[in-house]
Design an enzyme around this catalytic site. Structure first.
Site, short mmCIF file in Angstrom:
data_model
loop_
_atom_site.label_atom_id
_atom_site.label_comp_id
_atom_site.label_asym_id
_atom_site.label_seq_id
_atom_site.Cartn_x
_atom_site.Cartn_y
_atom_site.Cartn_z
N HIS A 202 -32.05 -1.55 33.17
CA HIS A 202 -33.40 -1.20 32.73
C HIS A 202 -34.44 -1.30 33.83
O HIS A 202 -35.60 -0.96 33.64
CB HIS A 202 -33.85 -2.11 31.57
CG HIS A 202 -34.19 -3.50 32.01
ND1 HIS A 202 -33.25 -4.47 32.18
CD2 HIS A 202 -35.37 -4.07 32.34
CE1 HIS A 202 -33.82 -5.59 32.58
NE2 HIS A 202 -35.11 -5.37 32.70
C1 UD1 Z 1 -40.37 -5.23 30.97
C2 UD1 Z 1 -40.74 -6.09 32.17
C3 UD1 Z 1 -39.49 -6.44 32.94
C4 UD1 Z 1 -38.44 -7.08 32.05
C5 UD1 Z 1 -38.18 -6.20 30.83
C6 UD1 Z 1 -37.28 -6.92 29.89
C7 UD1 Z 1 -42.93 -5.61 33.19
C8 UD1 Z 1 -43.63 -4.96 34.31
N1 UD1 Z 1 -41.62 -5.34 33.08
O1 UD1 Z 1 -39.82 -4.02 31.45
O2 UD1 Z 1 -39.81 -7.37 33.96
O3 UD1 Z 1 -37.26 -7.24 32.78
O4 UD1 Z 1 -39.42 -5.93 30.17
O5 UD1 Z 1 -36.65 -6.06 28.99
O6 UD1 Z 1 -43.55 -6.33 32.44
N2 UD1 Z 1 -40.01 0.65 24.99
C9 UD1 Z 1 -39.70 1.00 23.70
N3 UD1 Z 1 -39.70 0.01 22.76
C10 UD1 Z 1 -40.00 -1.28 23.04
C11 UD1 Z 1 -40.31 -1.61 24.36
C12 UD1 Z 1 -40.30 -0.64 25.33
O7 UD1 Z 1 -39.44 2.16 23.39
O8 UD1 Z 1 -39.96 -2.13 22.12
C13 UD1 Z 1 -39.96 1.72 26.04
C14 UD1 Z 1 -41.27 2.48 26.20
O9 UD1 Z 1 -40.95 3.81 26.49
C15 UD1 Z 1 -41.87 1.82 27.43
C16 UD1 Z 1 -40.65 1.46 28.24
O10 UD1 Z 1 -39.67 1.10 27.29
O11 UD1 Z 1 -42.73 2.67 28.12
C17 UD1 Z 1 -40.87 0.31 29.20
O12 UD1 Z 1 -41.38 -0.85 28.53
P1 UD1 Z 1 -42.22 -1.95 29.34
O13 UD1 Z 1 -42.44 -3.14 28.53
O14 UD1 Z 1 -43.41 -1.33 29.97
O15 UD1 Z 1 -41.28 -2.30 30.55
P2 UD1 Z 1 -39.75 -2.74 30.55
O16 UD1 Z 1 -39.00 -1.74 31.34
O17 UD1 Z 1 -39.30 -3.04 29.18
N1 UDP Z 2 -30.43 -9.30 25.68
C1 UDP Z 2 -30.21 -9.21 24.31
N2 UDP Z 2 -29.79 -7.99 23.82
C2 UDP Z 2 -29.57 -6.91 24.60
C3 UDP Z 2 -29.79 -7.04 26.00
C4 UDP Z 2 -30.23 -8.24 26.51
O1 UDP Z 2 -30.38 -10.17 23.58
O2 UDP Z 2 -29.19 -5.85 24.07
C5 UDP Z 2 -30.89 -10.59 26.22
C6 UDP Z 2 -30.01 -11.16 27.31
O3 UDP Z 2 -28.93 -11.88 26.75
C7 UDP Z 2 -30.99 -12.04 28.07
C8 UDP Z 2 -32.28 -11.27 27.96
O4 UDP Z 2 -32.14 -10.39 26.85
O5 UDP Z 2 -31.14 -13.29 27.42
C9 UDP Z 2 -32.52 -10.49 29.21
O6 UDP Z 2 -33.54 -9.61 29.02
P1 UDP Z 2 -33.71 -8.28 29.88
O7 UDP Z 2 -32.42 -7.91 30.51
O8 UDP Z 2 -34.36 -7.30 28.99
O9 UDP Z 2 -34.79 -8.72 30.96
P2 UDP Z 2 -34.74 -9.50 32.35
O10 UDP Z 2 -33.99 -10.75 32.18
O11 UDP Z 2 -34.15 -8.58 33.36
O12 UDP Z 2 -36.19 -9.72 32.66
#
Ligand code: UD1
Ligand code: UDP
Length: 350
Positions: A202
């Site tokens: 992601h």
């Molecule tokens: C965010 C964090 C990242 C973290 C990740 C965990 C920042 C800059 N990034 O990245 O550090 O590792 O969360 O998962 O804060 N979206 C949905 N539904 C949701 C959430 C997101 O559809 O419930 C989609 C939307 O298109 C959105 C995109 O995901 O634009 C990105 O979501 P966003 O929270 O901006 O960043 P992440 O890539 O999730």
């Molecule tokens: N995770 C989860 N379901 C999923 C993918 C990840 O519960 O389908 C959990 C994972 O076990 C870990 C956390 O989400 O505890 C990690 O989050 P993510 O990879 O979104 O973000 P990051 O750690 O890179 O910030």
């Protein structure tokens, strides 16, 4: 004592669960959910499974560009802090929700408590690196998960209230791993223990680069093993926009994001984990599943020892080679004793 916890993204719900459990025993905790993540399986499921209390405030900010998303959070969080006047504001990790919470609080002179302080990738192109640096530099208490994190802060001349308490995600795994044993995810998805690779992707540097995501998909198509991929909505949307078809990749099961207990079961039972997630790299280490990291750096350098985790970036040959090689790493205990949450609450209440 009153603490306001600011959270908003999936990994923060998991990190907050063990700390919140301790905090609620003797103190007032109010939770602000920024709404950064909002799909049921990216948010509500974790509150339900991990028994995190319903947020006292839900800002419903949702997705937007970094500036808009962070700015809107800042405006709304400030209003709540002015009203609630907490003793501390507690933030986790490195997301935009972390930055908004720490900025809003520090400008109001409310001490910021940063859990998972001191992590560095030394790559300022990562949005998370900016969020971490800014948050660490305005925090009053900096709770580090590792000695490396302490050293990183000291190198930036931050010494006051810097404590290595261990990793709250390790607390979470220890607390939940027995419950996770009851998960039916393997049978539900037709997977056999120790006979599949678990994938998560992601990170912006991968999803937003056609070259990187193309390489990653090409490498997956060259790995014969059964692969299961709970796909992050960001990645799903990007692949749809690019018209990239995952069905041509053999033995690949794309599934919706799963809850924490299912995820723990998936990590523990996998033969390999292929990921660009910070949290998943650590969980692979905690549960002794070899990990291949689809990034150029990791903040979790301890996991690299003895080949337990390898950094391969998006080099197709390297991904395939490490994903298919046999490794028997020697795992060490470098993430604390599972009592990070207790230590955090004890330190701020002393
Ligand atoms: C965010 C964090 C990242 C973290 C990740 C965990 C920042 C800059 N990034 O990245 O550090 O590792 O969360 O998962 O804060 N979206 C949905 N539904 C949701 C959430 C997101 O559809 O419930 C989609 C939307 O298109 C959105 C995109 O995901 O634009 C990105 O979501 P966003 O929270 O901006 O960043 P992440 O890539 O999730
Ligand atoms: N995770 C989860 N379901 C999923 C993918 C990840 O519960 O389908 C959990 C994972 O076990 C870990 C956390 O989400 O505890 C990690 O989050 P993510 O990879 O979104 O973000 P990051 O750690 O890179 O910030």
């Amino acid at each position: 004592m009153k603490v306001i916890t600011i959270l908003g993204a999936r990994p923060q719900f998991i990190k907050a669960a063990p700390v919140s459990r301790v905090l609620r025993k003797n103190h007032i905790e109010k939770i602000v959910h920024t709404g950064q993540h909002y799909d049921k399986n990216m948010s509500d499921i974790f509150f339900e499974e991990l028994h995190i209390p319903k947020p006292d405030y839900h800002l419903g900010i949702g997705s937007a560009s970094h500036g808009k998303q962070t700015g809107e959070m800042l405006i709304e969080i400030e209003k709540i802090l002015l009203e609630e006047k907490p003793d501390y504001v507690l933030v986790y990790g490195d997301t935009n929700s972390t930055l908004a919470g720490s900025l809003a609080a520090s400008k109001l002179h409310i001490p910021v408590v940063h859990v998972e302080a001191g992590l560095r990738s030394f790559n300022k192109k990562m949005p998370e690196e900016i969020n971490r640096i800014m948050t660490d530099h305005v925090s009053e208490f900096l709770f580090c998960p590792t000695e490396t994190a302490v050293r990183n802060l000291n190198d930036e001349n931050i010494h006051h209230n810097v404590l290595n308490v261990g990793d709250v995600m390790y607390d979470a795994v220890l607390y939940n791993q027995q419950l996770a044993e009851k998960s039916n995810i393997l049978t539900d998805k037709g997977l056999e223990e120790d006979n599949y690779h678990l994938i998560t992707v992601h990170r912006a540097e991968n999803t937003d680069s056609i070259e990187n995501i193309t390489n990653i998909l090409e490498s997956f198509s060259k790995i014969d093993a059964v692969k299961v991929w709970p796909i992050h909505p960001r990645t799903k949307n990007k692949l749809n926009d690019l018209g990239m078809d995952l069905h041509r990749i053999p033995n690949l099961k794309i599934i919706e994001p799963v809850g924490y207990l299912d995820m723990i079961k998936l990590v523990k039972s996998a033969s390999k984990v292929l990921t660009d997630s910070g949290g998943v790299q650590k969980e692979a280490y905690f549960m002794e599943t070899p990990c291949v990291t689809l990034r150029e750096q990791t903040e979790w350098v301890e996991t690299l020892e003895d080949g337990a985790n390898v950094i391969v970036g998006t080099d197709v040959d390297k991904i395939v080679s490490y994903a298919t090689s046999d490794t028997k790493p020697n795992y060490k205990n470098v993430f604390g004793d599972g009592k990070a949450s207790e230590k955090i609450v004890e330190s701020i209440t002393k």
